[in-house]
Motif scaffolding. Structure first.
Motif, PDB file in Angstrom:
ATOM      1  N   ALA A 203      55.036  55.242  34.326  1.00  0.00           N
ATOM      2  CA  ALA A 203      54.186  54.098  34.625  1.00  0.00           C
ATOM      3  C   ALA A 203      53.882  53.304  33.361  1.00  0.00           C
ATOM      4  O   ALA A 203      53.725  52.092  33.410  1.00  0.00           O
ATOM      5  CB  ALA A 203      52.887  54.557  35.287  1.00  0.00           C
ATOM      6  N   SER A 204      53.830  53.948  32.212  1.00  0.00           N
ATOM      7  CA  SER A 204      53.550  53.225  30.973  1.00  0.00           C
ATOM      8  C   SER A 204      54.713  52.341  30.559  1.00  0.00           C
ATOM      9  O   SER A 204      54.559  51.497  29.685  1.00  0.00           O
ATOM     10  CB  SER A 204      53.193  54.217  29.861  1.00  0.00           C
TER      11      SER A 204
ATOM     12  N   THR B  26      55.062  46.823  33.024  1.00  0.00           N
ATOM     13  CA  THR B  26      53.981  45.878  32.802  1.00  0.00           C
ATOM     14  C   THR B  26      53.406  45.533  34.165  1.00  0.00           C
ATOM     15  O   THR B  26      54.146  45.176  35.078  1.00  0.00           O
ATOM     16  CB  THR B  26      54.506  44.598  32.126  1.00  0.00           C
ATOM     17  N   ILE B  27      52.109  45.663  34.317  1.00  0.00           N
ATOM     18  CA  ILE B  27      51.463  45.307  35.569  1.00  0.00           C
ATOM     19  C   ILE B  27      51.401  43.784  35.631  1.00  0.00           C
ATOM     20  O   ILE B  27      50.831  43.151  34.752  1.00  0.00           O
ATOM     21  CB  ILE B  27      50.048  45.910  35.666  1.00  0.00           C
TER      22      ILE B  27
ATOM     23  N   GLN C  26      49.836  40.851  37.060  1.00  0.00           N
ATOM     24  CA  GLN C  26      48.659  40.396  37.789  1.00  0.00           C
ATOM     25  C   GLN C  26      48.967  39.044  38.444  1.00  0.00           C
ATOM     26  O   GLN C  26      49.885  38.345  38.030  1.00  0.00           O
ATOM     27  CB  GLN C  26      47.461  40.280  36.846  1.00  0.00           C
TER      28      GLN C  26
ATOM     29  N   VAL D 292      44.668  55.736  37.691  1.00  0.00           N
ATOM     30  CA  VAL D 292      45.088  54.372  37.349  1.00  0.00           C
ATOM     31  C   VAL D 292      43.974  53.691  36.571  1.00  0.00           C
ATOM     32  O   VAL D 292      42.820  53.681  36.997  1.00  0.00           O
ATOM     33  CB  VAL D 292      45.412  53.557  38.633  1.00  0.00           C
TER      34      VAL D 292
ATOM     35  N   GLU E  45      41.649  50.741  35.029  1.00  0.00           N
ATOM     36  CA  GLU E  45      41.075  49.545  35.653  1.00  0.00           C
ATOM     37  C   GLU E  45      41.934  48.312  35.388  1.00  0.00           C
ATOM     38  O   GLU E  45      42.126  47.481  36.276  1.00  0.00           O
ATOM     39  CB  GLU E  45      39.660  49.311  35.148  1.00  0.00           C
ATOM     40  N   ALA E  46      42.496  48.187  34.197  1.00  0.00           N
ATOM     41  CA  ALA E  46      43.325  47.028  33.853  1.00  0.00           C
ATOM     42  C   ALA E  46      44.605  46.972  34.686  1.00  0.00           C
ATOM     43  O   ALA E  46      45.224  45.912  34.806  1.00  0.00           O
ATOM     44  CB  ALA E  46      43.679  47.051  32.370  1.00  0.00           C
ATOM     45  N   ASP E  47      45.008  48.105  35.270  1.00  0.00           N
ATOM     46  CA  ASP E  47      46.232  48.163  36.066  1.00  0.00           C
ATOM     47  C   ASP E  47      45.999  47.940  37.552  1.00  0.00           C
ATOM     48  O   ASP E  47      46.953  47.916  38.322  1.00  0.00           O
ATOM     49  CB  ASP E  47      46.931  49.510  35.850  1.00  0.00           C
TER      50      ASP E  47
END
Length: 177
Positions: free
Chosen positions: A57-58, A61-62, A64, A132, A134-136
């Protein structure tokens, strides 16, 4: 993250066709423990060996809402005013955007996970319990959970799905036409 989940993430990261994706989802839904390997074999991607570097997962890039460069002529976000939660469109639904033949659109989609009443209707808290950050957590999921009021929510009767686009109470935005 389990080895199967790592293998599935790697396959999705490297890309598989729609048909192989559906096969993998079907296998996971049926409880098969080899969905990642089966999907890799079906798509011609070699399955990762125990010594190979897996995608985690790292490594992702999430993205948004509103970030990145959406492909297409139009972009429709899953904002609280532009989704139906618990309902599907019907013959009375009006579009939230219009386009001409040949144009394309990128539409954000949001899962109902973490926003349902029996999950606390707080995606930050729900996903934190799953590890997970919060930023993700998707900002549109947070907004829908806290701001959605287009239709009444009756948890006992309504479905869980979030559908981006159709509206029974809003005309298309002139800027999006």
């Amino acid at each position: 993250m389990s080895e199967i989940a790592r293998e599935a993430a790697e396959i999705l990261y490297r890309g598989i066709g729609r048909r192989d994706f559906v096969r993998a989802v079907t296998a996971v839904g049926a409880g098969a423990g080899v969905a990642g390997i089966a999907s890799a074999c079906a798509s011609g991607i070699p399955a990762p060996s125990s010594g190979s570097q897996s995608v985690t997962a790292s490594s992702f890039t999430i993205l948004q809402p509103g970030q990145g460069d959406p492909e297409g002529d139009h972009y429709l976000q899953s904002a609280p005013d532009d989704v139906l939660w618990g309902y599907v469109p019907n013959v009375h639904a009006a579009p939230v955007t219009q386009m001409v033949s040949g144009q394309t659109i990128t539409i954000d989609a949001v899962s109902h996970e973490g926003i349902l009443e029996d999950q606390g209707r707080d995606p930050v808290e729900y996903f934190a319990a799953q590890g997970v950050a919060e930023a993700d957590v998707l900002q549109d999921a947070i907004a829908i959970a806290s701001e959605y009021n287009r239709t009444p929510r009756n948890f006992d009767k309504d479905g869980p799905h979030v559908v981006t686009g159709p509206s029974s109470s809003k005309e298309p935005s002139p800027a999006m036409c």
